[in-house]
Design an enzyme around this catalytic site. Structure first.
Site, short mmCIF file in Angstrom:
data_model
loop_
_atom_site.label_atom_id
_atom_site.label_comp_id
_atom_site.label_asym_id
_atom_site.label_seq_id
_atom_site.Cartn_x
_atom_site.Cartn_y
_atom_site.Cartn_z
N ASN A 1 59.71 -12.88 -1.27
CA ASN A 1 59.55 -13.35 0.11
C ASN A 1 58.51 -14.46 0.25
O ASN A 1 58.67 -15.37 1.06
CB ASN A 1 59.24 -12.19 1.05
CG ASN A 1 57.96 -11.46 0.71
OD1 ASN A 1 57.59 -11.33 -0.46
ND2 ASN A 1 57.27 -10.95 1.72
N GLY B 1 55.75 -5.62 -3.47
CA GLY B 1 57.16 -5.32 -3.31
C GLY B 1 57.36 -4.06 -2.50
O GLY B 1 56.51 -3.69 -1.68
N SER B 2 58.46 -3.40 -2.73
CA SER B 2 58.80 -2.21 -1.93
C SER B 2 57.93 -1.02 -2.30
O SER B 2 57.43 -0.91 -3.43
CB SER B 2 60.27 -1.84 -2.14
OG SER B 2 60.48 -1.30 -3.43
N THR B 3 57.77 -0.13 -1.35
CA THR B 3 57.00 1.09 -1.60
C THR B 3 57.66 1.94 -2.68
O THR B 3 56.97 2.54 -3.52
CB THR B 3 56.85 1.89 -0.29
OG1 THR B 3 56.14 1.09 0.67
CG2 THR B 3 56.09 3.18 -0.51
N GLY C 1 56.86 0.39 -5.97
CA GLY C 1 55.41 0.51 -6.17
C GLY C 1 55.01 1.88 -6.66
O GLY C 1 54.14 2.02 -7.53
N GLU D 1 50.61 -3.97 -3.20
CA GLU D 1 50.79 -4.45 -1.82
C GLU D 1 52.24 -4.18 -1.49
O GLU D 1 53.14 -4.83 -2.01
CB GLU D 1 50.44 -5.94 -1.73
CG GLU D 1 50.17 -6.40 -0.30
CD GLU D 1 51.44 -6.76 0.44
OE1 GLU D 1 51.93 -5.88 1.21
OE2 GLU D 1 51.96 -7.85 0.26
N CYS E 1 56.00 -8.51 5.06
CA CYS E 1 55.53 -7.14 5.23
C CYS E 1 54.53 -7.01 6.38
O CYS E 1 54.25 -5.90 6.82
CB CYS E 1 54.91 -6.61 3.93
SG CYS E 1 53.75 -7.74 3.16
N GLU F 1 43.26 -7.46 -2.04
CA GLU F 1 43.35 -8.77 -2.67
C GLU F 1 42.65 -9.78 -1.78
O GLU F 1 42.34 -9.51 -0.62
CB GLU F 1 44.82 -9.16 -2.88
CG GLU F 1 45.56 -8.21 -3.80
CD GLU F 1 47.01 -8.60 -4.00
OE1 GLU F 1 47.34 -9.11 -5.08
OE2 GLU F 1 47.81 -8.39 -3.07
#
Length: 450
Positions: free
Chosen positions: A128, A204-206, A209, A226, A260, A429
């Site tokens: 993204n 990326g996606s949970t 992750g 993240e 996000c 971050e």
């Protein structure tokens, strides 16, 4: 791997995917390069990072046009993204010579802490925001004395590959910053599992992750995550309603909603709910959706057919909605959409859709607004619109999110820390402490007793 232009569905490039053997070779090269890099004088490392930043600055337009083709971002956004990479490298370079430990008062001697690089860092970047998010991990990791292997998303490898070329042209040592395009289940998995990768930075996606976190646990490997978000945009009756409405569309339509931090849960105090919708309707209808290379375009396509189908699945045809327009024909287009009349626990109200879709939910008072804002598994970002400073402070403290803005929708600044609560991630971050996240703290005690 074929790279498609999301606006036309045409193949713009074909990139070979890395294998586990490629990862092994890259890590071996990175280990050698990192030892020399860590031993170099801080001023020399800072100078090379600034040269890298200057190289990026000289190719902002090229990188932006590449981003338009592979990710479908509007040209204005893409220029900002390339410029953000430059700024992150400059900012990180400024921290190289200021990365210092501490002297701690103790009896019987001198105690100091040393901040030492971790080694080789694996950065797994999303599609993204391919350029800036890759730089979020890469720039501070390099500045702290580490080597970096970047695995870009399968759909958006082109800007990452070009950045690696610019790094070499700027004089960074061979093997220090490498880009390995590849499938997540192959190249990504090999990177996460490798014994010589000291830390993984993943955006990326949970769901993915959690898998990465589990794999890292096997080797007690450091990880920064993240992940997803479902951010609230809380509008109180005492807010400047015109300003809140004017800012609302692009708070969830920027990057076609593939953000996000997108404010996709618009919570409006009941007494101004109907007026808010009246003002919002023409604002949504006026958003310019089209060719991302056109300077006037405000919103481009979604990244892929898969993502388009996902977004469609969240928007029942019979749901009341405010809708904009989108091109027909080739490309992964979805119109700006605001759903109304939904229950607070409807899937579109609590799940991360990752598309140009928001819901508007009314609330009764401050406590109700906080309850609704926190009624998801995510906690990444959010906005609060009010003229009452006390309320702004109270609600900011009560909303469980890592990044909040008052009378604004800004979430990310490279000067300030970024990260989420709950299932939106782990670690932080950016900001002044970014470099320390890529170091090991060593404590040294020196006895002064005779």
């Amino acid at each position: 791997m074929d790279v498609l232009n999301p606006a036309t569905e045409e193949v713009v490039a074909t990139v070979p995917g890395a294998t586990a053997a490629d990862v092994d070779r890259a890590v071996a090269d990175a280990v050698r390069a990192q030892r020399a890099w860590a031993a170099a004088a801080p001023a020399d490392r800072a100078r090379l990072l600034r040269r890298f930043a200057a190289a990026v600055d000289g190719h902002v337009e090229e990188l932006a046009r590449l981003e338009v083709r592979e990710a479908g971002h509007t040209i204005g956004n893409a220029r900002w993204e390339a410029g953000n990479v430059r700024d992150l490298l400059d900012y990180a370079a400024g921290g190289v010579e200021r990365l210092a430990g501490r002297q701690i008062p103790v009896p019987g001697g001198l105690d100091v802490t040393l901040l030492e690089p971790l080694g080789v860092i694996g950065v797994i970047a999303p599609w993204n925001f391919p350029m800036p998010i890759a730089a979020w991990g890469t720039a501070p990791a390099l500045a702290a004395g580490n080597a970096v292997i970047l695995k870009p998303a399968e759909t958006t490898p082109l800007t990452a590959l070009r950045l690696a070329e610019l790094a070499l042209e700027a004089g960074l040592p061979e093997g220090l910053f490498q880009v390995l395009p590849g499938r997540g289940g192959l190249a990504g998995d090999a990177l996460v599992r490798h014994r010589d990768i000291a830390k993984i930075v993943f955006t990326g996606s949970t769901r993915i992750g959690k898998q990465i976190m589990s794999l890292c646990a096997e080797r007690v490997k450091r990880v920064t995550l993240e992940l997803g978000g479902k951010s609230p945009n809380i509008v109180f009756a005492d807010a400047d309603l015109d300003a809140a409405v004017a800012a609302a569309p692009m708070s969830f339509l920027d990057n076609s909603g593939q953000d996000c931090c997108a404010r996709t849960r618009i919570l409006v105090e009941r007494s101004v709910h109907d007026r808010f919708l009246e003002l919002l309707a023409p604002a949504i209808e006026s958003v310019v959706v089209g060719d991302p290379a056109d300077e006037k375009t405000q919103m481009g396509p979604l990244i892929s057919k898969t993502q388009l189908e996902r977004v469609r699945s969240y928007v029942p045809e019979d749901t009341p909605a405010l809708r904009g327009s989108a091109p027909e024909g080739p490309g992964f287009w979805f119109p700006p959409t605001v759903l109304t009349g939904l229950a607070p626990d409807a899937p579109c109200a609590v799940d991360e859709v990752f598309g140009p879709v928001a819901v508007v939910l009314p609330f009764d008072d401050e406590a109700d607004a906080i309850r609704l804002a926190n009624a998801t598994e995510y906690g990444l970002s959010g906005s609060i619109w009010t003229r009452d400073v006390g309320r702004a402070i109270r609600v900011s403290r009560a909303v469980a999110a890592g990044n909040l803005s008052v009378n604004s929708h800004s979430s990310v600044r490279y000067w300030t820390p970024f990260g989420g609560y709950k299932q939106s991630g782990l670690g932080r971050e950016l900001g002044p402490d970014a470099l320390t996240a890529f170091t090991e703290t060593k404590n040294v005690f020196i006895s002064t007793e005779a």
